[in-house]
Design a protein around this motif. Sequence first.
Motif, PDB file in Angstrom:
ATOM      1  N   ASP A   9       0.815  -1.221  -0.032  1.00 16.52           N
ATOM      2  CA  ASP A   9       0.081  -0.045  -0.101  1.00 16.52           C
ATOM      3  C   ASP A   9       0.682   1.180   0.015  1.00 16.52           C
ATOM      4  O   ASP A   9       0.460   2.331  -0.021  1.00 16.52           O
ATOM      5  N   PHE A  10       2.171   1.049   0.006  1.00 17.82           N
ATOM      6  CA  PHE A  10       2.845   2.253   0.126  1.00 17.82           C
ATOM      7  C   PHE A  10       2.661   3.172  -1.151  1.00 17.82           C
ATOM      8  O   PHE A  10       2.664   4.467  -1.040  1.00 17.82           O
ATOM      9  N   PHE A  11       2.490   2.690  -2.457  1.00 19.67           N
ATOM     10  CA  PHE A  11       2.539   3.519  -3.612  1.00 19.67           C
ATOM     11  C   PHE A  11       1.096   4.126  -3.650  1.00 19.67           C
ATOM     12  O   PHE A  11       0.855   5.196  -4.120  1.00 19.67           O
ATOM     13  N   ALA A  12      -0.030   3.698  -2.882  1.00 19.58           N
ATOM     14  CA  ALA A  12      -1.270   4.165  -3.137  1.00 19.58           C
ATOM     15  C   ALA A  12      -1.249   5.428  -2.195  1.00 19.58           C
ATOM     16  O   ALA A  12      -2.198   6.385  -2.489  1.00 19.58           O
ATOM     17  N   SER A  13      -0.331   5.557  -1.259  1.00 22.03           N
ATOM     18  CA  SER A  13      -0.373   6.768  -0.410  1.00 22.03           C
ATOM     19  C   SER A  13       0.195   7.980  -0.951  1.00 22.03           C
ATOM     20  O   SER A  13       0.206   9.062  -0.348  1.00 22.03           O
ATOM     21  N   LEU A  14       0.969   7.679  -2.174  1.00 19.39           N
ATOM     22  CA  LEU A  14       1.888   8.844  -2.710  1.00 19.39           C
ATOM     23  C   LEU A  14       0.994   9.800  -3.457  1.00 19.39           C
ATOM     24  O   LEU A  14       0.020   9.547  -3.812  1.00 19.39           O
ATOM     25  N   ILE A  15       1.116  11.192  -3.438  1.00 19.08           N
ATOM     26  CA  ILE A  15       0.618  12.156  -4.084  1.00 19.08           C
ATOM     27  C   ILE A  15       1.407  12.956  -5.323  1.00 19.08           C
ATOM     28  O   ILE A  15       2.687  12.870  -4.904  1.00 19.08           O
ATOM     29  N   GLY A  16       0.966  12.708  -6.359  1.00 22.38           N
ATOM     30  CA  GLY A  16       1.591  13.230  -7.580  1.00 22.38           C
ATOM     31  C   GLY A  16       2.137  14.684  -7.146  1.00 22.38           C
ATOM     32  O   GLY A  16       1.273  15.433  -6.506  1.00 22.38           O
ATOM     33  N   MET A  17       3.030  15.185  -7.812  1.00 20.09           N
ATOM     34  CA  MET A  17       3.794  16.332  -7.873  1.00 20.09           C
ATOM     35  C   MET A  17       2.538  17.418  -8.627  1.00 20.09           C
ATOM     36  O   MET A  17       2.047  17.107  -9.620  1.00 20.09           O
TER      37      MET A  17
END
Length: 51
Positions: A9-17
């Motif tokens: 789930d690490f990548f699901a929590s990233l916000i795009g620039m």
Amino acid sequence: MGTVLHQGDFFASLIGMPGAKDAISILCETYKMFITTAAMEYSTSCTTKFA
């Protein structure tokens, strides 16, 4: 960090620039774009990367 990346789930929590999607759209008008990922190394991340 390895444990966190293998949870999936690490990548699901990233916000795009800010502006990143617009920049990719502009680049796609002129260039053939390829997005690469190390999904096989962290196979549990595949679902969230392609969602």
